[in-house]
Write a protein that holds these residues in place. Structure first.
Motif, PDB file in Angstrom:
ATOM      1  N   TYR A 150       0.821  -1.216   0.000  1.00 25.82           N
ATOM      2  CA  TYR A 150       0.000   0.000   0.000  1.00 25.82           C
ATOM      3  C   TYR A 150       0.851   1.262   0.000  1.00 25.82           C
ATOM      4  O   TYR A 150       0.361   2.358  -0.292  1.00 25.82           O
ATOM      5  CB  TYR A 150      -1.001   0.024   1.161  1.00 25.82           C
ATOM      6  N   PHE A 151       2.145   1.129   0.287  1.00 26.42           N
ATOM      7  CA  PHE A 151       3.014   2.301   0.271  1.00 26.42           C
ATOM      8  C   PHE A 151       3.129   2.891  -1.141  1.00 26.42           C
ATOM      9  O   PHE A 151       3.477   4.055  -1.303  1.00 26.42           O
ATOM     10  CB  PHE A 151       4.408   1.944   0.794  1.00 26.42           C
ATOM     11  N   VAL A 152       2.820   2.076  -2.162  1.00 28.88           N
ATOM     12  CA  VAL A 152       2.811   2.572  -3.540  1.00 28.88           C
ATOM     13  C   VAL A 152       1.916   3.805  -3.641  1.00 28.88           C
ATOM     14  O   VAL A 152       2.216   4.755  -4.381  1.00 28.88           O
ATOM     15  CB  VAL A 152       2.322   1.467  -4.499  1.00 28.88           C
ATOM     16  N   PHE A 153       0.817   3.832  -2.873  1.00 29.51           N
ATOM     17  CA  PHE A 153      -0.113   4.959  -2.898  1.00 29.51           C
ATOM     18  C   PHE A 153       0.101   5.908  -1.723  1.00 29.51           C
ATOM     19  O   PHE A 153       0.035   7.130  -1.876  1.00 29.51           O
ATOM     20  CB  PHE A 153      -1.551   4.440  -2.895  1.00 29.51           C
ATOM     21  N   VAL A 154       0.365   5.336  -0.561  1.00 31.63           N
ATOM     22  CA  VAL A 154       0.540   6.155   0.642  1.00 31.63           C
ATOM     23  C   VAL A 154       1.789   7.028   0.539  1.00 31.63           C
ATOM     24  O   VAL A 154       1.826   8.145   1.071  1.00 31.63           O
ATOM     25  CB  VAL A 154       0.606   5.247   1.892  1.00 31.63           C
ATOM     26  N   GLY A 155       2.820   6.534  -0.161  1.00 29.68           N
ATOM     27  CA  GLY A 155       4.067   7.286  -0.273  1.00 29.68           C
ATOM     28  C   GLY A 155       4.297   7.903  -1.634  1.00 29.68           C
ATOM     29  O   GLY A 155       5.412   8.358  -1.926  1.00 29.68           O
ATOM     30  N   ALA A 156       3.271   7.924  -2.496  1.00 31.83           N
ATOM     31  CA  ALA A 156       3.419   8.512  -3.825  1.00 31.83           C
ATOM     32  C   ALA A 156       3.587  10.030  -3.724  1.00 31.83           C
ATOM     33  O   ALA A 156       2.990  10.673  -2.861  1.00 31.83           O
ATOM     34  CB  ALA A 156       2.208   8.178  -4.689  1.00 31.83           C
ATOM     35  N   VAL A 157       4.406  10.577  -4.599  1.00 31.68           N
ATOM     36  CA  VAL A 157       4.661  12.031  -4.596  1.00 31.68           C
ATOM     37  C   VAL A 157       3.806  12.679  -5.682  1.00 31.68           C
ATOM     38  O   VAL A 157       4.071  12.518  -6.868  1.00 31.68           O
ATOM     39  CB  VAL A 157       6.146  12.336  -4.849  1.00 31.68           C
ATOM     40  N   PRO A 158       2.760  13.447  -5.289  1.00 34.82           N
ATOM     41  CA  PRO A 158       1.924  14.113  -6.297  1.00 34.82           C
ATOM     42  C   PRO A 158       2.622  15.343  -6.871  1.00 34.82           C
ATOM     43  O   PRO A 158       3.649  15.789  -6.357  1.00 34.82           O
ATOM     44  CB  PRO A 158       0.679  14.520  -5.492  1.00 34.82           C
TER      45      PRO A 158
ATOM     46  N   SER B   6       9.039  24.570 -11.286  1.00 33.19           N
ATOM     47  CA  SER B   6       9.962  24.137 -10.243  1.00 33.19           C
ATOM     48  C   SER B   6       9.173  23.655  -9.031  1.00 33.19           C
ATOM     49  O   SER B   6       8.167  24.246  -8.646  1.00 33.19           O
ATOM     50  CB  SER B   6      10.876  25.289  -9.840  1.00 33.19           C
ATOM     51  N   GLN B   7       9.635  22.554  -8.430  1.00 33.32           N
ATOM     52  CA  GLN B   7       8.937  21.986  -7.279  1.00 33.32           C
ATOM     53  C   GLN B   7       9.515  22.456  -5.951  1.00 33.32           C
ATOM     54  O   GLN B   7       8.883  22.284  -4.913  1.00 33.32           O
ATOM     55  CB  GLN B   7       8.994  20.457  -7.345  1.00 33.32           C
ATOM     56  N   CYS B   8      10.704  23.045  -5.991  1.00 33.40           N
ATOM     57  CA  CYS B   8      11.394  23.339  -4.731  1.00 33.40           C
ATOM     58  C   CYS B   8      11.841  24.795  -4.593  1.00 33.40           C
ATOM     59  O   CYS B   8      12.567  25.122  -3.651  1.00 33.40           O
ATOM     60  CB  CYS B   8      12.608  22.423  -4.578  1.00 33.40           C
ATOM     61  N   SER B   9      11.457  25.662  -5.488  1.00 34.14           N
ATOM     62  CA  SER B   9      11.886  27.057  -5.373  1.00 34.14           C
ATOM     63  C   SER B   9      10.857  27.990  -5.987  1.00 34.14           C
ATOM     64  O   SER B   9       9.984  27.556  -6.757  1.00 34.14           O
ATOM     65  CB  SER B   9      13.243  27.250  -6.061  1.00 34.14           C
TER      66      SER B   9
ATOM     67  N   TRP C 172       4.095  23.941   0.510  1.00 36.50           N
ATOM     68  CA  TRP C 172       3.869  23.529  -0.869  1.00 36.50           C
ATOM     69  C   TRP C 172       2.378  23.442  -1.179  1.00 36.50           C
ATOM     70  O   TRP C 172       1.546  23.266  -0.277  1.00 36.50           O
ATOM     71  CB  TRP C 172       4.508  22.164  -1.138  1.00 36.50           C
ATOM     72  N   ASN C 173       2.090  23.561  -2.420  1.00 40.71           N
ATOM     73  CA  ASN C 173       0.732  23.355  -2.919  1.00 40.71           C
ATOM     74  C   ASN C 173       0.735  22.035  -3.701  1.00 40.71           C
ATOM     75  O   ASN C 173       1.470  21.892  -4.676  1.00 40.71           O
ATOM     76  CB  ASN C 173       0.320  24.518  -3.820  1.00 40.71           C
ATOM     77  N   TYR C 174      -0.080  21.055  -3.263  1.00 36.45           N
ATOM     78  CA  TYR C 174      -0.082  19.721  -3.864  1.00 36.45           C
ATOM     79  C   TYR C 174      -1.322  19.507  -4.719  1.00 36.45           C
ATOM     80  O   TYR C 174      -2.428  19.924  -4.357  1.00 36.45           O
ATOM     81  CB  TYR C 174      -0.036  18.649  -2.773  1.00 36.45           C
ATOM     82  N   SER C 175      -1.113  18.827  -5.833  1.00 42.55           N
ATOM     83  CA  SER C 175      -2.239  18.457  -6.676  1.00 42.55           C
ATOM     84  C   SER C 175      -3.063  17.365  -5.992  1.00 42.55           C
ATOM     85  O   SER C 175      -2.515  16.402  -5.451  1.00 42.55           O
ATOM     86  CB  SER C 175      -1.727  17.937  -8.031  1.00 42.55           C
ATOM     87  N   LYS C 176      -4.383  17.530  -6.002  1.00 48.60           N
ATOM     88  CA  LYS C 176      -5.280  16.533  -5.416  1.00 48.60           C
ATOM     89  C   LYS C 176      -6.035  15.772  -6.500  1.00 48.60           C
ATOM     90  O   LYS C 176      -7.063  15.147  -6.229  1.00 48.60           O
ATOM     91  CB  LYS C 176      -6.255  17.219  -4.456  1.00 48.60           C
ATOM     92  N   GLU C 177      -5.491  15.797  -7.700  1.00 46.36           N
ATOM     93  CA  GLU C 177      -6.125  15.117  -8.815  1.00 46.36           C
ATOM     94  C   GLU C 177      -6.188  13.613  -8.587  1.00 46.36           C
ATOM     95  O   GLU C 177      -7.176  12.956  -8.934  1.00 46.36           O
ATOM     96  CB  GLU C 177      -5.344  15.419 -10.098  1.00 46.36           C
ATOM     97  N   ILE C 178      -5.127  13.043  -7.978  1.00 50.32           N
ATOM     98  CA  ILE C 178      -5.078  11.592  -7.757  1.00 50.32           C
ATOM     99  C   ILE C 178      -5.179  11.260  -6.274  1.00 50.32           C
ATOM    100  O   ILE C 178      -5.992  10.428  -5.866  1.00 50.32           O
ATOM    101  CB  ILE C 178      -3.776  11.006  -8.343  1.00 50.32           C
TER     102      ILE C 178
ATOM    103  N   GLU D 126       1.128  15.346   3.880  1.00 52.88           N
ATOM    104  CA  GLU D 126       0.884  15.685   5.288  1.00 52.88           C
ATOM    105  C   GLU D 126       2.134  16.194   5.987  1.00 52.88           C
ATOM    106  O   GLU D 126       2.068  17.115   6.807  1.00 52.88           O
ATOM    107  CB  GLU D 126       0.326  14.469   6.038  1.00 52.88           C
ATOM    108  N   TRP D 127       3.291  15.580   5.668  1.00 51.61           N
ATOM    109  CA  TRP D 127       4.529  15.952   6.357  1.00 51.61           C
ATOM    110  C   TRP D 127       5.549  16.599   5.413  1.00 51.61           C
ATOM    111  O   TRP D 127       6.726  16.713   5.772  1.00 51.61           O
ATOM    112  CB  TRP D 127       5.132  14.717   7.049  1.00 51.61           C
ATOM    113  N   ASP D 128       5.098  17.016   4.253  1.00 54.09           N
ATOM    114  CA  ASP D 128       5.956  17.722   3.294  1.00 54.09           C
ATOM    115  C   ASP D 128       7.259  16.962   3.021  1.00 54.09           C
ATOM    116  O   ASP D 128       8.363  17.493   3.165  1.00 54.09           O
ATOM    117  CB  ASP D 128       6.273  19.144   3.794  1.00 54.09           C
ATOM    118  N   LEU D 129       7.120  15.729   2.586  1.00 55.58           N
ATOM    119  CA  LEU D 129       8.291  14.890   2.299  1.00 55.58           C
ATOM    120  C   LEU D 129       8.765  15.103   0.866  1.00 55.58           C
ATOM    121  O   LEU D 129       8.821  14.178   0.046  1.00 55.58           O
ATOM    122  CB  LEU D 129       7.964  13.416   2.554  1.00 55.58           C
TER     123      LEU D 129
END
Length: 576
Positions: A56-64, A96-99, A134-140, A148-151
């Protein structure tokens, strides 16, 4: 796999070896019947939970998709869009995802009425980190541990570390589960592991920090692999010889795949990670009634001297199979403890150059196959297209692989068979990086072909390793290889993590390692239709190319005589 297995663990436990005459004494039960089929299906249902709890980490740890959060401020819509720099990733222009450009500077430029790109050259502006988050996409994914923890960015290393904790738990569980089931019984350990898995996943869903999430993942891994090993051993010890072959080569793996294929549809319906984990944890509750239907291992009971319980169990099984049990089931001489033979350890592996060489090659094989298998399994969320469908197809590709491997193992040489599928898996990994994103379906088909190859290689290497090692070292050898497999599993998430720097790098590393292991495999001895070695001296007769063709003699005083209690192996191709 992972599967999880994650893991297909030790085929040859001590009680199986000590009770060489057990199958003959219980032949009156027949090879099939209502009792055996009922036990077969009930035990196999346990493996369903290991399928969806292992990946289940495939989904729980996916980076959107994400970019720097821009707080509410006096910015024009034009500047609010332009504040995120555009960079080139794999030839594509992406945000850019980090700046971001310095917020205070952009606010001043916006207040002055200047337009980005026309009045201001954006490349001249100074950038800063994502100071406001960060602003995360909630499409998926509506939420997961990454959001949740900005990883992400500087904390992105925590994602593969989290996944690795599960496999560290696998390593610990592999080391202790055999001892626990030998001491307390297979059935007790199965149900204690089920309860531990249920509680651990539930507690993980309430994690208040990333550290707590990782700690619970450690317990989940340990309980899950302990469940798999104990249930696998219980099945091989309870079932008849014919049913045991079906159980050990096909049943457990296919039911694991059912859980694996179910996971993406559960995750598709539940996009919030805490709810998903809470729901997955409750599935273990349905196994509680099985306590009254799944028996304890009669072989283990015999090693504990509980003969009356075994005879009562066998007479009940005979009644359910509608056969008549003999008045005397076991002869007195057969019930004596014959565990007086010398106990072998890892040190015995180091005494012979041949065994050292073979062991090193087996360790490399197990590690490479695990890296490739779990690497492809964990990488499904990074593929183009729908991650839920990708995960389902990845799981579905294992079903024909297990069926095909069971058939091939009966007829084909192990060495050529294993090398062939390693080349298929490794070749796909090396080729897939050259497929453009526009050919998504072709790239996905290649990925599934690679998964098919690794799954068959996974099935073969378990049987092959068991056939190479002699009886007196089989548990030790399989245990060492299992530990190497866990190390490969722990490494796999970090190899996938390298994809953040170069999309092709994980495929190059996994493909190269797999091709190299296919070459190493050619130096191992062939075992098809050959007698299982019983002693260290007999193993020396299995000459691999690694030590040349000159026959060496290696005989220890302790193993001059064959093992008294060796029984027929219950895996296709294994004969004694």
């Amino acid at each position: 796999m992972q599967h999880y297995c994650l893991d297909r663990e030790l085929f040859f436990f001590p009680s199986l070896q000590r009770m060489g005459d057990y199958d003959e004494d219980t032949a009156f039960l027949g090879q099939t019947g209502p009792y055996f089929w009922t036990t077969f299906f009930l035990l196999n249902t346990v493996f369903i939970s290991t399928g969806f709890n292992g990946l289940y980490f495939v989904f729980v740890g996916a980076v959107p998709k994400h970019h720097c959060l821009v707080p509410e401020s006096n910015l024009t819509e034009e500047w609010r869009t332009a504040i995120i720099p555009v960079t080139a990733v794999d030839g594509e222009a992406v945000q850019s995802q980090c700046s971001r450009y310095r917020l205070d500077v952009v606010i001043n430029l916006s207040a002055e009425g200047l337009a980005p790109g026309r009045d201001v050259n954006l490349t001249d502006l100074e950038t800063e980190a994502c100071l406001d988050g960060w602003n995360y996409s909630k499409e998926i994914y509506h939420s997961n541990i990454v959001t949740e923890w900005d990883l992400v960015c500087d904390n992105h290393w925590k994602v593969p570390f989290s996944s690795s904790m599960l496999y560290v738990g696998y390593l610990l569980g592999s080391l202790i589960s055999g001892q626990l089931s030998d001491r307390f019984g297979r059935k007790k350990v199965v149900f204690i592991s089920l309860a531990a898995q249920c509680v651990s996943v539930l507690l993980q869903s309430f994690s208040h920090s990333w550290i707590m999430f990782c700690v619970m993942f450690l317990f989940i891994g340990a309980s899950q692999i302990s469940l798999y090993i104990s249930a696998f051993v219980l099945g091989t010890e309870v079932l008849s010889k014919t049913m045991r072959v079906l159980f050990s080569t096909l049943g457990a793996f296919l039911f694991y795949c059912i859980g694996y294929m179910t996971l993406p549809w559960i995750a598709y319906g539940i996009r919030e990670w805490r709810t998903l984990l809470a729901v997955l944890s409750t599935f273990s509750v349905v196994y509680i009634p099985l306590w009254w239907f799944i028996p304890e291992s009669p072989r283990w009971l015999i090693t504990q001297g509980r003969i009356e319980e075994v005879e009562a169990f066998l007479r009940d099984a005979a009644r359910k199979n509608k056969v008549e049990a003999p008045s005397v089931i076991f002869k007195k001489s057969e019930l004596q403890d014959i565990s007086k033979n010398k106990t072998y350890t890892i040190l015995d592996v180091l005494k012979s150059k041949n065994i050292r060489c073979i062991t090193l090659m087996c360790l490399l094989l197990w590690m490479a196959i695990n890296i490739g298998y779990f690497g492809l399994s964990l990488n499904t969320s990074n593929l183009s297209g729908n991650p839920f469908m990708n995960c389902f197809l990845s799981a579905a590709s294992e079903v024909p692989a297990y069926v095909v491997s069971t058939w091939l193992l009966k007829k084909c040489p192990r060495r050529a068979l294993l090398s062939s599928f390693l080349i298929i898996g490794g070749g796909v990994l090396l080729l897939i990086q050259f497929i453009p994103d526009t050919l998504y379906n072709f790239a996905l088909a290649l990925e599934m072909t690679g998964k098919f190859g690794f799954t068959i290689a996974f099935s073969i290497v378990y049987i092959y390793t068991a056939e190479i090692y002699p009886t007196v070292l089989r548990n030790v050898g399989m245990g060492m290889c299992s530990s190497a497999a866990r190390i490969g599993s722990i490494t796999a998430p970090y190899i996938i993590y390298l994809g953040t720097y170069s999309k092709a790098l994980p495929y190059i590393l996994m493909g190269s390692l797999t091709i190299a292991s296919s070459v190493v495999n050619l130096f191992l001895p062939e075992t098809l239709n050959k007698d299982l070695p019983e002693t260290l001296a007999q193993m020396q007769e299995c000459q691999g190319l690694c030590i040349g063709t000159k026959k060496r003699k290696y005989v220890e005083n302790e193993v001059n005589s064959p093992t008294q209690h060796e029984g027929k192996a219950d895996v296709p191709g294994l004969t004694v």
